[in-house]
Design a protein around this motif. Sequence first.
Motif, PDB file in Angstrom:
ATOM      1  N   LYS A  52      19.617  20.226  46.479  1.00 55.20           N
ATOM      2  CA  LYS A  52      20.976  19.940  46.939  1.00 55.20           C
ATOM      3  C   LYS A  52      21.954  19.907  45.768  1.00 55.20           C
ATOM      4  CE  LYS A  52      23.525  16.691  49.845  1.00 55.20           C
ATOM      5  NZ  LYS A  52      23.898  17.755  50.809  1.00 55.20           N
ATOM      6  N   ILE A  53      21.530  19.302  44.678  1.00 53.71           N
ATOM      7  CA  ILE A  53      22.399  19.182  43.501  1.00 53.71           C
ATOM      8  C   ILE A  53      22.580  20.538  42.817  1.00 53.71           C
ATOM      9  CG2 ILE A  53      22.545  18.164  41.188  1.00 53.71           C
ATOM     10  CD1 ILE A  53      21.116  15.674  42.481  1.00 53.71           C
ATOM     11  N   LEU A  54      21.490  21.268  42.638  1.00 59.63           N
ATOM     12  CA  LEU A  54      21.570  22.556  41.944  1.00 59.63           C
ATOM     13  C   LEU A  54      22.303  23.613  42.775  1.00 59.63           C
ATOM     14  CD1 LEU A  54      18.041  22.799  40.265  1.00 59.63           C
ATOM     15  CD2 LEU A  54      20.252  22.358  39.167  1.00 59.63           C
ATOM     16  N   ALA A  55      22.459  23.368  44.072  1.00 55.58           N
ATOM     17  CA  ALA A  55      23.234  24.295  44.893  1.00 55.58           C
ATOM     18  C   ALA A  55      24.707  24.271  44.506  1.00 55.58           C
ATOM     19  CB  ALA A  55      23.079  23.943  46.375  1.00 55.58           C
ATOM     20  N   GLN A  56      25.160  23.177  43.878  1.00 57.69           N
ATOM     21  CA  GLN A  56      26.566  23.057  43.496  1.00 57.69           C
ATOM     22  C   GLN A  56      26.790  23.044  41.989  1.00 57.69           C
ATOM     23  OE1 GLN A  56      29.253  20.625  45.832  1.00 57.69           O
ATOM     24  NE2 GLN A  56      27.540  19.839  47.029  1.00 57.69           N
ATOM     25  N   ILE A  57      25.731  22.795  41.224  1.00 52.96           N
ATOM     26  CA  ILE A  57      25.860  22.754  39.764  1.00 52.96           C
ATOM     27  C   ILE A  57      24.831  23.713  39.181  1.00 52.96           C
ATOM     28  CG2 ILE A  57      25.772  21.307  37.704  1.00 52.96           C
ATOM     29  CD1 ILE A  57      26.342  18.901  39.502  1.00 52.96           C
ATOM     30  N   SER A  58      25.292  24.756  38.514  1.00 52.52           N
ATOM     31  CA  SER A  58      24.358  25.763  38.020  1.00 52.52           C
ATOM     32  C   SER A  58      23.965  25.555  36.558  1.00 52.52           C
ATOM     33  CB  SER A  58      24.953  27.165  38.187  1.00 52.52           C
ATOM     34  OG  SER A  58      26.138  27.283  37.427  1.00 52.52           O
ATOM     35  N   ARG A  59      24.853  24.909  35.769  1.00 55.53           N
ATOM     36  CA  ARG A  59      24.549  24.700  34.354  1.00 55.53           C
ATOM     37  C   ARG A  59      24.876  23.271  33.956  1.00 55.53           C
ATOM     38  NH1 ARG A  59      27.179  28.351  30.094  1.00 55.53           N
ATOM     39  NH2 ARG A  59      25.555  27.503  28.775  1.00 55.53           N
ATOM     40  N   GLY A  60      24.092  22.769  32.988  1.00 52.72           N
ATOM     41  CA  GLY A  60      24.322  21.419  32.483  1.00 52.72           C
ATOM     42  C   GLY A  60      23.086  20.558  32.653  1.00 52.72           C
ATOM     43  N   HIS A  61      22.974  19.540  31.805  1.00 49.58           N
ATOM     44  CA  HIS A  61      21.914  18.547  31.984  1.00 49.58           C
ATOM     45  C   HIS A  61      22.442  17.495  32.951  1.00 49.58           C
ATOM     46  CE1 HIS A  61      18.485  15.993  31.037  1.00 49.58           C
ATOM     47  NE2 HIS A  61      19.340  14.986  31.036  1.00 49.58           N
ATOM     48  N   ILE A  62      21.716  17.286  34.037  1.00 48.11           N
ATOM     49  CA  ILE A  62      22.190  16.436  35.137  1.00 48.11           C
ATOM     50  C   ILE A  62      21.291  15.208  35.254  1.00 48.11           C
ATOM     51  CG2 ILE A  62      22.783  16.385  37.590  1.00 48.11           C
ATOM     52  CD1 ILE A  62      22.528  19.584  37.359  1.00 48.11           C
ATOM     53  N   ASP A  63      21.859  14.038  35.014  1.00 52.67           N
ATOM     54  CA  ASP A  63      21.144  12.779  35.203  1.00 52.67           C
ATOM     55  C   ASP A  63      21.555  12.180  36.537  1.00 52.67           C
ATOM     56  OD1 ASP A  63      19.508  12.301  32.842  1.00 52.67           O
ATOM     57  OD2 ASP A  63      21.394  12.210  31.735  1.00 52.67           O
ATOM     58  N   VAL A  64      20.557  11.871  37.372  1.00 50.28           N
ATOM     59  CA  VAL A  64      20.811  11.299  38.695  1.00 50.28           C
ATOM     60  C   VAL A  64      20.130   9.933  38.762  1.00 50.28           C
ATOM     61  CG1 VAL A  64      20.606  11.621  41.183  1.00 50.28           C
ATOM     62  CG2 VAL A  64      20.831  13.620  39.682  1.00 50.28           C
ATOM     63  N   PHE A  65      20.926   8.903  39.048  1.00 55.06           N
ATOM     64  CA  PHE A  65      20.402   7.539  39.154  1.00 55.06           C
ATOM     65  C   PHE A  65      20.626   7.045  40.585  1.00 55.06           C
ATOM     66  CE2 PHE A  65      22.087   8.279  34.921  1.00 55.06           C
ATOM     67  CZ  PHE A  65      21.043   7.901  34.092  1.00 55.06           C
ATOM     68  N   ILE A  66      19.525   6.683  41.251  1.00 51.67           N
ATOM     69  CA  ILE A  66      19.614   6.159  42.617  1.00 51.67           C
ATOM     70  C   ILE A  66      19.045   4.743  42.631  1.00 51.67           C
ATOM     71  CG2 ILE A  66      18.954   6.449  45.028  1.00 51.67           C
ATOM     72  CD1 ILE A  66      18.742   9.405  44.593  1.00 51.67           C
ATOM     73  N   THR A  67      19.847   3.806  43.074  1.00 50.90           N
ATOM     74  CA  THR A  67      19.385   2.419  43.243  1.00 50.90           C
ATOM     75  C   THR A  67      19.506   2.066  44.719  1.00 50.90           C
ATOM     76  OG1 THR A  67      21.605   1.598  42.706  1.00 50.90           O
ATOM     77  CG2 THR A  67      20.004   1.717  40.902  1.00 50.90           C
ATOM     78  N   SER A  68      18.603   1.225  45.172  1.00 51.18           N
ATOM     79  CA  SER A  68      18.614   0.844  46.593  1.00 51.18           C
ATOM     80  C   SER A  68      18.453  -0.662  46.719  1.00 51.18           C
ATOM     81  CB  SER A  68      17.489   1.560  47.348  1.00 51.18           C
ATOM     82  OG  SER A  68      16.230   1.123  46.886  1.00 51.18           O
ATOM     83  N   GLY A  69      18.971  -1.177  47.795  1.00 52.05           N
ATOM     84  CA  GLY A  69      18.796  -2.592  48.111  1.00 52.05           C
ATOM     85  C   GLY A  69      18.338  -2.736  49.549  1.00 52.05           C
ATOM     86  N   TYR A  70      17.512  -3.737  49.793  1.00 50.43           N
ATOM     87  CA  TYR A  70      17.000  -3.986  51.142  1.00 50.43           C
ATOM     88  C   TYR A  70      17.828  -5.081  51.791  1.00 50.43           C
ATOM     89  CZ  TYR A  70      12.882  -1.473  49.494  1.00 50.43           C
ATOM     90  OH  TYR A  70      12.036  -0.537  48.966  1.00 50.43           O
ATOM     91  N   THR A  71      18.344  -4.806  52.970  1.00 53.64           N
ATOM     92  CA  THR A  71      19.072  -5.825  53.719  1.00 53.64           C
ATOM     93  C   THR A  71      18.340  -6.190  55.008  1.00 53.64           C
ATOM     94  OG1 THR A  71      20.378  -4.094  54.813  1.00 53.64           O
ATOM     95  CG2 THR A  71      21.290  -5.093  52.812  1.00 53.64           C
TER      96      THR A  71
END
Length: 298
Positions: A52-71
């Motif tokens: 999904k990310i590479l479909a919109q960004i073709s060049r560059g080093h991409i750091d993706v941080f996902i945090t979640s919380g339980y409610t």
Amino acid sequence: MVQSMTGYGRGQWEEEDFTFQIEIKTVNHRYGEVALRLPRFLNPLENRLRRKILAQISRGHIDVFITSGYTGAEGRQVKIDKGLAKAYHDSLKELAHLLGSPGESFSQELLFIAGCPDVLLPEEGAVDLERLWPGIAQATDEALAHLLEMRRTEGRQLAADLEKRIAVIEGQLETIEGRAPETVQEYRQKLEWQLRQLLQEAGSGPLDESRVIQETAIYADRVNVTEEIVRLHSHLRQFRQLLREEAPVGRRMDFLVQEMNREANTIASKAGDAPIIQTIVDMKSEIEKVREQIQNIQ
């Protein structure tokens, strides 16, 4: 308009049981490279997120941080180590017998054992990722939208700077175009003067004009930089066109800059003229600044 490879975007989504926050940061890199840091229970979605990310960004080093919380309770389980709990229970009874103390109430003993290390172990249970995916995808799209807007903003600034530098290089090239014919005329005048001096010293006859014309023609052919100037003009026009394209152009720009350097070097080696060589030195300095700037263009 070109895009920078530097940017940051953030998105979030929450529902009844979960909250998610997604941050995406990009810096310049030769290829498209994604580094994902996400909760373990989301690992099965890693490839889907990457695509999904590479479909919109073709060049560059991409750091993706996902945090979640339980409610809510979904995804939460507690494992009881029954053997360890019984061992604690037996040890408590043995300790009470050893000290000659009456046994504690069941509730107090239960609370004590529950607080012992590794008796109760929280575990991640089964989570319906297909149910969560639309929300995660929405947060990712939000983060990407902010990221791409930042990249476009910086891209506009880079394009404006590069336009100015290309204009400077074009001005230097026009200076060389104007100077090149003068070098041939100066050579002819210098050649005539030297020949006349030699003839006077030798007491010989008049100057052979045909010989001067021949030597001048040979020199003019040797120092002719018309082809290099034409190609350099072409490279500059193509570079300007790339600045207005939406598609990734960084690699094509890098190739054009290499060709600009090649033509400039050839002009310097062929011209043999001090003013032209100095102009080429200044031109190569501008070309190097262009090369540095395009390293951050997608």
